[in-house]
Enzyme design. Structure first.
Site, PDB file in Angstrom:
ATOM      1  N   ASN A   9       0.878  -1.173   0.000  1.00  0.00           N
ATOM      2  CA  ASN A   9       0.000   0.000   0.000  1.00  0.00           C
ATOM      3  C   ASN A   9       0.912   1.219   0.000  1.00  0.00           C
ATOM      4  OD1 ASN A   9      -1.755   2.080   0.518  1.00  0.00           O
ATOM      5  ND2 ASN A   9      -2.358   1.373   2.562  1.00  0.00           N
ATOM      6  N   LYS A  11       0.160   4.246  -0.153  1.00  0.00           N
ATOM      7  CA  LYS A  11      -0.447   5.417   0.509  1.00  0.00           C
ATOM      8  C   LYS A  11      -0.218   6.673  -0.347  1.00  0.00           C
ATOM      9  CE  LYS A  11      -0.157   3.039   4.897  1.00  0.00           C
ATOM     10  NZ  LYS A  11      -0.087   3.117   6.349  1.00  0.00           N
ATOM     11  N   HIS A  96      -9.463   1.072   4.869  1.00  0.00           N
ATOM     12  CA  HIS A  96      -8.201   1.291   5.582  1.00  0.00           C
ATOM     13  C   HIS A  96      -8.459   2.213   6.776  1.00  0.00           C
ATOM     14  CE1 HIS A  96      -4.125   2.405   6.576  1.00  0.00           C
ATOM     15  NE2 HIS A  96      -3.740   1.335   5.909  1.00  0.00           N
ATOM     16  N   GLU A  98      -6.872   4.593   7.930  1.00  0.00           N
ATOM     17  CA  GLU A  98      -6.653   6.027   7.644  1.00  0.00           C
ATOM     18  C   GLU A  98      -7.882   6.630   6.955  1.00  0.00           C
ATOM     19  OE1 GLU A  98      -2.931   5.367   5.645  1.00  0.00           O
ATOM     20  OE2 GLU A  98      -2.058   4.740   7.553  1.00  0.00           O
ATOM     21  N   GLU A 168      -5.364  -5.074  10.380  1.00  0.00           N
ATOM     22  CA  GLU A 168      -4.319  -4.088  10.636  1.00  0.00           C
ATOM     23  C   GLU A 168      -4.604  -3.397  11.968  1.00  0.00           C
ATOM     24  OE1 GLU A 168      -2.321  -2.818   6.677  1.00  0.00           O
ATOM     25  OE2 GLU A 168      -3.999  -1.488   7.034  1.00  0.00           O
ATOM     26  N   GLY A 174       2.655   2.055  10.940  1.00  0.00           N
ATOM     27  CA  GLY A 174       3.620   3.142  10.844  1.00  0.00           C
ATOM     28  C   GLY A 174       4.283   3.495  12.163  1.00  0.00           C
ATOM     29  N   SER A 214       3.576  -2.337  10.423  1.00  0.00           N
ATOM     30  CA  SER A 214       5.018  -2.422  10.675  1.00  0.00           C
ATOM     31  C   SER A 214       5.601  -3.792  10.321  1.00  0.00           C
ATOM     32  CB  SER A 214       5.347  -2.046  12.119  1.00  0.00           C
ATOM     33  OG  SER A 214       4.970  -0.699  12.360  1.00  0.00           O
TER      34      SER A 214
HETATM   35  P1  13P Z   1       3.111   0.181   7.736  1.00  0.00           P
HETATM   36  O1  13P Z   1       3.633  -1.102   7.109  1.00  0.00           O
HETATM   37  O2  13P Z   1       3.857   1.390   7.271  1.00  0.00           O
HETATM   38  O3  13P Z   1       3.017   0.060   9.227  1.00  0.00           O
HETATM   39  O4  13P Z   1       1.615   0.387   7.193  1.00  0.00           O
HETATM   40  C1  13P Z   1       0.723  -0.677   7.229  1.00  0.00           C
HETATM   41  C2  13P Z   1      -0.485  -0.291   6.459  1.00  0.00           C
HETATM   42  O5  13P Z   1      -1.239   0.577   6.862  1.00  0.00           O
HETATM   43  C3  13P Z   1      -0.740  -0.968   5.184  1.00  0.00           C
HETATM   44  O6  13P Z   1      -2.005  -0.707   4.709  1.00  0.00           O
END
Ligand code: 13P
Length: 253
Positions: A9, A11, A96, A98, A168, A174, A214
């Site tokens: 992803n 982002k 997601h 976010e 997740e 992150g 992560s």
């Molecule tokens: P990270 O791998 O940066 O923690 O992000 C995970 C994520 O949100 C994938 O959709």
């Protein structure tokens, strides 16, 4: 049989030129050293039409990170599921954390998005997961249950079987803080039991459930070794070919 999947992803990262370079480099790395799992890259909308023709379809599939909850019309700034599909993309990340936290995406809105994605032949990668306070209060199972119920329980078993799930935990995204292999296995097994109850054991056994948060080359093998963890949804580490390939290689002996 369910598939093992490593999905990236991106982002809101990479200009178009940088995205093309990343996809080209990944394609070269994976054509010379073939993966043992399905590999997907989910990119910003504007990259899709440029990235789909440069990756080998048999090795890398492409997906979007979102799509609209409406089919078409006067929705300025939105991108529909049919537009995503017209680029050659096959997947779309939906729900997601976010999007839920920063853009007000509710279970009802996500239900519409899932239906439109499926109607346009896209495979949703549907994300669920709890925030830290919910984990600390021991409410993670309740949270993921409600997220599944709110957006997916209305589907037929046939439609549900087209979906990939991604667990997740928001506290691991992150942050550098990964769920332990035991925490991941425990909740993935719970999620699979919920699916079995709602859609039947066969559908549950065939659903790929990815872990995200992560995930790195150094922890991917231990996470993916769990019987109910079928791969990963990767954020930061998907922006580097070496790191992303390191995670993909966790499926090699
Ligand atoms: P990270 O791998 O940066 O923690 O992000 C995970 C994520 O949100 C994938 O959709």
């Amino acid at each position: 049989m369910r598939k093992n999947i490593v999905a990236g992803n991106w982002k809101m990262n990479k200009t178009l030129q940088e995205g093309i370079a990343l996809a080209t480099e990944l394609n070269e790395a994976l054509t010379s050293d073939k993966p043992n799992c399905e590999v997907i890259i989910c990119t910003p909308f504007i990259h899709l039409a440029s990235v789909t023709p440069i990756v080998d379809k048999g090795i890398i599939a492409v997906g979007a990170e979102n799509c609209a909850d409406k089919a078409s019309g006067a929705y300025t700034g939105e991108v529909s599921a049919s537009m995503v599909a017209s680029t050659g993309a096959q997947y779309v990340i939906l729900g997601h954390s976010e999007r839920r936290a920063y853009y007000g995406e509710t279970p009802e809105i996500l239900k519409e998005k899932v239906l439109l994605a499926l109607a346009n032949g896209l495979t949703p990668i549907f994300c669920i997961g709890e925030v830290l306070e919910e984990r600390e209060a021991g409410k993670q199972n309740e949270v993921v249950y409600n997220q599944l119920e709110g957006s997916l329980f209305g589907l037929s078993a046939e439609d549900f079987s087209k979906i990939v799930l991604a667990y997740e935990p928001v506290w691991a995204i992150g942050t550098g803080k990964t769920a332990t292999a035991e925490q991941a296995q425990e909740i993935h097994a719970y999620i699979r039991s919920v699916i079995a109850k709602q859609f039947g054991k066969e559908v549950a056994d065939n659903t790929s459930i990815l872990y995200g948060g992560s995930c790195k080359p150094s922890n991917a093998k231990e996470l993916f070794a769990n019987p109910d963890v079928d791969g990963g949804l990767i954020g930061g580490a998907a922006l580097s070919v070496a790191d992303f390939k390191g995670i993909i290689d966790a499926f090699k002996a």
